[in-house]
Design a protein around this motif. Structure first.
Motif: not given
Length: 510
Positions: A202-208, A214-218, A250-251, A256-263
């Motif tokens: 994982p590239a992101q810390t678990r804190e984020t 939540f943003i992705g769920f929204l 929504g899109l 943005i969520t997918f990119v930030r979390l490096s899905l």
């Protein structure tokens, strides 16, 4: 002045890099119900507009690159297409120039693809190739998600029931066969980027993660609100005024969520992504697309397992996957696919058992007239993208008994027959030379590459094979053809880097 020039060049490069990402990501998702053509024309217009700054930048740079077998073969191919578009050779030179309605596969469209190929040769680098694969995977994931939503009635548009097949989904591609071809081509790049990301951790810390989840769920909720059924689901009356901004927001939030979390960086998200792509493919009920996906993914597996070095970064990671969970997931997936795609499974089984009858009612009544067109016009064909004009003279009553009276096939539904019928044996020879040059340069690049580069090249070849397999029964449109020219550009870039310039090869570092 030198520092200012370097700064301007970097800004220009970043803008062009952004335009490439937008083209990869938004083109398959783009369509307008208010335009003259809902799907193909908006996508092609978008690609052409984004290609213009690319062209301006390349003309300003005025850099020359060594020729390759691919540049010569593509030049010959473009020349044959141009010759077949002349007033003296085409049944309708205007159609050959602009393209037939719904196809828009004329000389201007081909020029747009060539501009992208030419520009990408100057923009591509190690990071860009993986970025292209990632955003292509993300767009394919969202397209599949849309198709699954359509399957259950969650659609952004209330389509006319007489104009669509209620058992075959098309998402934003406009046709089930086009969606299946796009997904078949996208699965190998998805395997490439997701498994590499998984191997690196994982590239992101678990804190984020909770915040972006939540943003992705929204974003997902807003996408549901972008559909009429979504409003009914929460007991509200549908509002056209609110649905468009809801699905746009929504899109944006989901992307943005997918990119930030490096899905796709964990085995769970990798399997979820692969499941969505598979279900989207099944929702199209396209036999040609499924065959392309199976052959492409199968070739990817063969290439990967033949080279043990490609699997080394994954072995330690995959050892941590719980085998019981993985087996339960596969069993659940097979059961769900059996329920979700039961009508397609039955159609596919019937097609295999009664192969001759299936071809008679789906393709042979188009291929036979196409062969007659080739026999009558063997040198330069009837003209680029004029198949629909020439077809009625050669089709007879067989086609109309199946597809309806006063109908004409827009394409030959076989790329080799299509090229030969519209541009003659000169065009077909040039087209085959492109395939040969691509295969030759891929092989030379693959032999001289290190494992990270080979990892990319396996996805390139598997995606290209998926494209050409499904094109034996269908034909390319904007997003599918655009991907094919991107694959051509990637092979040319790596071939030049490894075989001509001897530049350093790719590494696993980000």
């Amino acid at each position: 002045k030198r520092m200012s020039s370097l700064s301007n060049s970097r800004i220009t490069y970043k803008l062009l890099d952004l335009s490439t990402v937008l083209a990869i990501f938004l083109t398959p998702l783009l369509f307008f119900t208010q335009s003259r053509d809902q799907f193909e024309l908006p996508k092609l217009t978008f690609l052409l507009l984004l290609a213009l700054p690319l062209l301006f930048f390349q003309l300003k740079e005025n850099k020359s690159f060594p020729s390759t077998p691919l540049t010569w073969s593509l030049g010959a191919f473009f020349l044959t297409q141009a010759i077949s578009s002349l007033p003296a050779t085409s049944l309708s030179w205007r159609t050959s120039l602009l393209g037939d309605y719904e196809n828009f596969a004329g000389l201007i469209t081909l020029t747009a693809y060539f501009l992208w190929f030419w520009g990408l040769n100057r923009l591509l680098n190690e990071a860009n190739i993986e970025k292209i694969f990632y955003f292509n995977s993300l767009a394919a994931f969202l397209s599949s998600l849309y198709a699954i939503g359509q399957h259950y009635g969650f659609d952004f548009i209330q389509w006319n029931p007489e104009s669509v097949n209620p058992t075959r989904e098309f998402a934003s591609l406009g046709n089930p066969n086009f969606l299946s071809a796009y997904l078949a081509m996208s699965i190998p790049p998805y395997l490439c980027v997701s498994l590499k990301a998984f191997s690196q951790g994982p590239a992101q810390t678990r804190e984020t993660e909770p915040f972006w989840s939540f943003i992705g769920f929204l974003g997902f909720l807003f996408l549901l609100l972008g559909t009429a059924k979504g409003f009914y689901f929460i007991h509200l009356a549908p509002s056209n005024t609110l649905m468009f901004p809801a699905r746009t927001l929504g899109l944006a939030l989901l992307s943005i969520t997918f990119v930030r979390l490096s899905l796709f960086q964990s085995w769970q998200t990798f399997l979820i992504g692969l499941t969505v792509l598979g279900l989207g493919l099944f929702s199209t009920a396209s036999r040609g697309g499924l065959l392309g996906a199976v052959v492409g993914a199968g070739l990817w597996l063969i290439l990967v397992y033949r080279k043990s070095d490609l699997l080394n970064p994954l072995r330690q990671k995959t050892a941590t996957i719980p085998k019981l969970y993985f087996g339960a997931f596969l069993l659940s997936l097979l059961i769900f696919i059996g329920v979700f795609g039961h009508s397609f499974v039955g159609r596919l089984s019937d097609s295999i058992v009664h192969a001759q009858q299936s071809l008679e009612t789906s393709r042979l009544h188009i291929w036979r007239p196409a062969i007659q067109i080739i026999k009558k016009n063997p040198i330069v064909g009837v003209g680029l993208d004029t198949f629909k004009i020439a077809f009625p003279l050669y089709s007879g009553i067989e086609f109309n008994l199946i597809d309806g009276m006063f109908m004409s096939s827009r394409m030959a539904h076989n790329e080799l027959l299509q090229v030969a019928a519209t541009t003659g044996f000169f065009g077909l020879g040039a087209y085959l030379s492109v395939l040969f040059a691509f295969g030759y340069m891929w092989w030379k690049s693959y032999q001289s590459a290190n494992p990270p580069t080979q990892w990319l090249l396996t996805a390139v070849l598997a995606s290209a094979v998926a494209y050409h397999v499904q094109n034996l029964f269908s034909f390319g449109v904007a997003e599918i053809n655009f991907l094919w020219f991107i694959l051509l550009a990637i092979v040319q870039y790596i071939y030049r880097k490894n075989s001509i310039s001897n530049a350093p090869e790719l590494t696993y570092s980000n």
